[in-house]
Write an enzyme that holds these catalytic residues in place. Structure first.
Site, PDB file in Angstrom:
ATOM      1  N   ARG A 166       0.861  -1.180   0.000  1.00 35.92           N
ATOM      2  CA  ARG A 166       0.000   0.000   0.000  1.00 35.92           C
ATOM      3  C   ARG A 166       0.894   1.226   0.000  1.00 35.92           C
ATOM      4  O   ARG A 166       1.873   1.273   0.756  1.00 35.92           O
ATOM      5  CB  ARG A 166      -0.884   0.084   1.262  1.00 35.92           C
ATOM      6  CG  ARG A 166      -1.870  -1.006   1.428  1.00 35.92           C
ATOM      7  CD  ARG A 166      -2.969  -0.982   0.406  1.00 35.92           C
ATOM      8  NE  ARG A 166      -3.842   0.183   0.490  1.00 35.92           N
ATOM      9  CZ  ARG A 166      -4.797   0.439  -0.403  1.00 35.92           C
ATOM     10  NH1 ARG A 166      -4.960  -0.371  -1.446  1.00 35.92           N
ATOM     11  NH2 ARG A 166      -5.583   1.481  -0.275  1.00 35.92           N
ATOM     12  N   GLU A 186       7.668  10.509  -1.279  1.00 32.72           N
ATOM     13  CA  GLU A 186       7.804  10.021  -2.656  1.00 32.72           C
ATOM     14  C   GLU A 186       8.063   8.516  -2.626  1.00 32.72           C
ATOM     15  O   GLU A 186       8.868   8.032  -1.823  1.00 32.72           O
ATOM     16  CB  GLU A 186       8.990  10.728  -3.329  1.00 32.72           C
ATOM     17  CG  GLU A 186       9.136  10.398  -4.792  1.00 32.72           C
ATOM     18  CD  GLU A 186      10.484  10.862  -5.356  1.00 32.72           C
ATOM     19  OE1 GLU A 186      10.941  10.277  -6.339  1.00 32.72           O
ATOM     20  OE2 GLU A 186      11.077  11.807  -4.776  1.00 32.72           O
ATOM     21  N   HIS A 191      13.371  -2.434  -0.804  1.00 32.18           N
ATOM     22  CA  HIS A 191      12.970  -2.403  -2.215  1.00 32.18           C
ATOM     23  C   HIS A 191      13.908  -3.315  -3.002  1.00 32.18           C
ATOM     24  O   HIS A 191      15.134  -3.254  -2.816  1.00 32.18           O
ATOM     25  CB  HIS A 191      13.050  -0.968  -2.741  1.00 32.18           C
ATOM     26  CG  HIS A 191      12.615  -0.855  -4.169  1.00 32.18           C
ATOM     27  ND1 HIS A 191      11.295  -0.972  -4.556  1.00 32.18           N
ATOM     28  CD2 HIS A 191      13.331  -0.680  -5.300  1.00 32.18           C
ATOM     29  CE1 HIS A 191      11.220  -0.864  -5.871  1.00 32.18           C
ATOM     30  NE2 HIS A 191      12.434  -0.682  -6.342  1.00 32.18           N
TER      31      HIS A 191
HETATM   32  C1  GRF Z   1      10.359  -8.220  -1.443  1.00 32.19           C
HETATM   33  O1  GRF Z   1      10.987  -8.460  -2.665  1.00 32.19           O
HETATM   34  C2  GRF Z   1      10.542  -6.800  -1.030  1.00 32.19           C
HETATM   35  O2  GRF Z   1      11.756  -6.249  -1.449  1.00 32.19           O
HETATM   36  C3  GRF Z   1       9.403  -6.098  -1.726  1.00 32.19           C
HETATM   37  O3  GRF Z   1       8.331  -7.007  -1.653  1.00 32.19           O
HETATM   38  C4  GRF Z   1       8.842  -8.331  -1.560  1.00 32.19           C
HETATM   39  C5  GRF Z   1       8.236  -8.925  -0.335  1.00 32.19           C
HETATM   40  O4  GRF Z   1       8.577 -10.275  -0.182  1.00 32.19           O
HETATM   41  N1  GRF Z   1       9.129  -4.817  -1.124  1.00 32.19           N
HETATM   42  P1  GRF Z   1       8.357 -10.980   1.195  1.00 32.19           P
HETATM   43  O5  GRF Z   1       6.862 -10.863   1.544  1.00 32.19           O
HETATM   44  O6  GRF Z   1       9.208 -10.318   2.212  1.00 32.19           O
HETATM   45  O7  GRF Z   1       8.739 -12.412   0.965  1.00 32.19           O
END
Ligand code: GRF
Length: 224
Positions: free
Chosen positions: A100, A152, A118
């Site tokens: 979200r 952002e 990320h």
């Molecule tokens: C991960 O790749 C994270 O970097 C991104 O969403 C994915 C989540 O994976 N924000 P998980 O639920 O932690 O396995």
């Protein structure tokens, strides 16, 4: 419900999730060590059937859903989320696959106390489908970033990054799997640095303060 601030001095930390929660599991594992400077006090999902909730409960962590649907809009959802966090005296929040976008209202309330991971080397490849995009651009290196959240999307002072080499026969799935291993290493390291207060933020730069150097994650991690 209210909870007292941590007597142990460990930072009371919540993890926000939407899905499978592999990063959550990595954070829970690290924080299972009483010497880890953050204590995970709650896992909150915006999706009631997120698999991460059951995994957290199995690890003995309080796990609750705050469904973003049916709350009467984005502001009402975030107010409820914020209330759940404050009721537990949460000091730090880790977004771990939380799908979200948070409004500036929420982000500012948790300024410098809200972390995200990320799956790319920011500021490259903000947004979705990062592994396919890195392949399409012919990147030789790809990786993951832990950063403080700003209004952002996928922007904010970078706490930790880890990289992997892109292999000739990589697909988005194989590359993503190696990046995920890096994620599981750098997120606990980044949370430890922040929870220990071993940093200063200077604009977009995060400086590690004395004593923290040994904990700095590798810029380039060994090939996965
Ligand atoms: C991960 O790749 C994270 O970097 C991104 O969403 C994915 C989540 O994976 N924000 P998980 O639920 O932690 O396995």
């Amino acid at each position: 419900m209210t909870s007292a601030p941590s007597a142990s001095g460990r930072k009371r930390t919540a993890i926000l999730v939407s899905g499978r929660g592999s990063n959550m599991t990595a954070l829970l594992s690290a924080a299972a060590d009483p010497a880890f400077p953050a204590e995970i006090v709650a896992v909150i999902a915006n999706v009631p059937d997120a698999p991460a909730l059951d995994k957290a409960r199995a690890a003995g962590i309080e796990a609750v859903a705050v469904n973003h649907r049916g709350q009467g809009g984005r502001q009402a959802f975030e107010e409820k989320l914020d209330a759940e966090l404050r009721a537990r005296n949460v000091e730090l929040i880790c977004l771990a696959g939380f799908m979200r976008i948070l409004t500036p209202w929420f982000v500012e309330r948790w300024h410098d106390r809200l972390l995200n991971i990320h799956p790319a080397l920011l500021p490259a490849f903000k947004g979705l489908d990062t592994h396919a995009r890195a392949l399409a651009e012919g990147c030789r290196l790809h990786g993951a970033t832990v950063h403080f959240v700003r209004a952002e999307m996928d922007a904010g002072p970078i706490i930790a990054q880890g990289a992997v080499a892109v292999l000739d026969d990589d697909t988005p799935a194989t590359l993503g799997a190696r990046v995920l291993e890096i994620e599981h290493r750098i997120y606990p390291q980044a949370l430890a640095l922040v929870a220990a207060g071993a940093f200063e933020i200077d604009g977009m730069r995060v400086h590690l303060t004395s004593g923290a150097d040994a904990a700095q994650p590798p810029l380039i991690a060994p090939k996965g």
